[in-house]
Design an enzyme around this catalytic site. Structure first.
Site, short mmCIF file in Angstrom:
data_model
loop_
_atom_site.label_atom_id
_atom_site.label_comp_id
_atom_site.label_asym_id
_atom_site.label_seq_id
_atom_site.Cartn_x
_atom_site.Cartn_y
_atom_site.Cartn_z
N CYS A 227 30.05 -39.39 25.51
CA CYS A 227 30.30 -38.17 25.96
C CYS A 227 29.13 -37.25 25.26
CB CYS A 227 31.52 -37.36 25.61
SG CYS A 227 31.76 -35.77 26.44
N HIS B 110 35.87 -41.11 26.90
CA HIS B 110 36.85 -41.13 25.84
C HIS B 110 37.97 -41.83 26.31
CE1 HIS B 110 34.67 -38.14 24.10
NE2 HIS B 110 35.04 -37.58 25.83
#
Length: 257
Positions: free
Chosen positions: A93, A194
């Site tokens: 990310c 994630h």
């Protein structure tokens, strides 16, 4: 005496808002299960980034944290030296975005120069990507392995010619809704999900360790652990696919009504 394999989690306080430190923990545990000694090192801003690590990890964070991390890493220089010596860098990310040539932050989309370790650029996308994501990763053996994770990002990433997509998206947005997720360039890798990602995808964890050690790791000997992980992954994938299907059916009914 064999020196422990060093796994370095970089700037957890800045880039770790989704429990991404779990990626480091699972790498250390999977080495331990194989009888390989490891050392999990947490490095925060103001502390020198060690240059003798085998695997370096960057996680997710907010805009200002990204800027602070870029400034600190560039000033420190340790991460660059470690990569020059053959280390592996895996990021997710926001950590993925800052490795690129540039990314944007804030409501005014200020362009920030990245670390230049991946040939990618990130700009604000039309809609925020939030939800479970499934993507297909091709293993070194040529097998199609489904990666499962959770994406939450407003930036959309475009790959340049030096970077290759990390995975092919089945469900979710990934890089920018173009069917790809993440990027790989040599021993530097980034991707959006994630989870933390590696506990949810143990084969990917073993792959990263294998790259760092320059050898293929044999499967773990505990078949029960492997079977339970495979069962849990299979169940999660089925739930995500089923939920996505229901969502699309509901949208179709709404359009027809």
């Amino acid at each position: 005496m064999v020196k422990p394999i060093k796994i370095v989690v970089v700037y957890q306080s800045l880039l770790g808002i989704y429990g991404d430190r779990g990626n480091g923990m699972v790498l250390a545990k999977r080495l331990s299960w194989r009888g390989i000694a490891s050392e999990l090192i947490m490095v925060e801003p103001g502390q020198p980034v060690p240059t003798n690590g085998a695997v370096y990890l960057l996680g997710g964070g907010e805009d200002q944290a990204q800027i602070a991390a870029v400034d600190a890493l560039r000033a420190d220089g340790g991460l660059f030296r470690a990569l020059d010596d053959g280390a592996v860098l895996f990021s997710v990310c926001a950590g993925y975005q800052i490795l690129g040539n540039s990314f944007t932050v804030g409501d005014d989309d200020t362009v920030i120069e990245g670390l230049g370790l991946l040939d990618v650029d990130t700009r604000r996308g039309p809609v925020r990507a939030v939800g479970e994501v499934l993507s297909h990763w091709m293993t070194p053996e040529g097998d199609d392995y489904l990666l499962t994770g959770f994406e939450n990002h407003g930036g959309y990433t475009t790959l340049g010619p030096k970077a290759a997509p990390f995975a092919r998206v089945e469900l979710g947005v990934g890089n920018r809704g173009d069917g790809t997720d993440g990027a790989v360039q040599g021993r530097v890798m980034g991707i959006y999900p994630h989870g933390p990602l590696l506990p949810r995808n143990p084969l990917l964890a073993d792959y990263l360790l294998g790259v760092a050690l320059d050898r293929r790791l044999e499967p773990l000997p505990n078949e029960q652990v492997n079977d339970e992980l495979a069962t849990l992954r299979h169940q999660r994938i089925n739930v995500v696919r089923h939920t996505k299907s229901l969502s699309e059916d509901t949208r179709w009914l709404g359009e027809r009504s």
